[in-house]
Design a protein around this motif. Structure first.
Motif, short mmCIF file in Angstrom:
data_model
loop_
_atom_site.label_atom_id
_atom_site.label_comp_id
_atom_site.label_asym_id
_atom_site.label_seq_id
_atom_site.Cartn_x
_atom_site.Cartn_y
_atom_site.Cartn_z
N GLU A 60 0.85 -1.20 0.00
CA GLU A 60 0.00 0.00 0.00
C GLU A 60 0.88 1.25 0.00
N ARG B 93 1.95 1.98 -3.57
CA ARG B 93 0.85 2.55 -4.37
C ARG B 93 0.56 3.98 -3.93
N ASP C 151 -5.01 -1.61 -8.48
CA ASP C 151 -5.84 -1.99 -7.34
C ASP C 151 -6.86 -3.05 -7.71
N ARG D 293 -5.34 -6.59 -7.45
CA ARG D 293 -4.82 -7.06 -6.16
C ARG D 293 -5.54 -8.33 -5.74
#
Length: 127
Positions: free
Chosen positions: A82, A85, A122, A125
């Protein structure tokens, strides 16, 4: 551009991976990004005279490479943390024109494109 192993590169980049030092390295890189806009424009003017125009075939190959790199970045971001990103999202915010500066459509589009790439990652994922 620094040559690998040159004295200036050794001095500029610490050889430790502590979060504080990595943050400093990142900030220096982002500062260069902000400052290179004018340099890139002047280099482009000089290069325009020295470099022949690209052929249609070369443009097609370049487009293919860009598509491949975008998809590779989506795969890397999808498997990344995270924090990684979020760093990409922060980078997009940094390249958005600052208040009081002329907003250029390409700059705005580039920032939006980074955000879009993170969003696409995303969706891939797995956890």
């Amino acid at each position: 551009m620094m040559v690998r192993g040159s004295k200036s590169e050794t001095e500029a980049v610490p050889h430790s991976d502590t979060p504080d030092e990595m943050s400093k390295i990142r900030q220096r890189a982002l500062a260069r990004w902000d400052n290179e806009g004018g340099a890139i424009a002047s280099i482009a003017e000089i290069a325009a005279d020295a470099v022949p125009e690209m052929t249609n075939t070369e443009l097609v190959h370049l487009r293919i490479r860009v598509i491949a790199l975008e998809n590779l970045m989506i795969a890397v971001l999808a498997e990344g943390s995270e924090q990684q990103r979020q760093m990409a999202r922060d980078m997009a915010a940094l390249i958005t024109p600052r208040p009081g500066c002329t907003q250029h459509p390409l700059t705005i589009h580039a920032a939006d494109h980074i955000t879009d790439l993170v969003g696409r990652a995303d969706r891939f994922r797995t956890g």
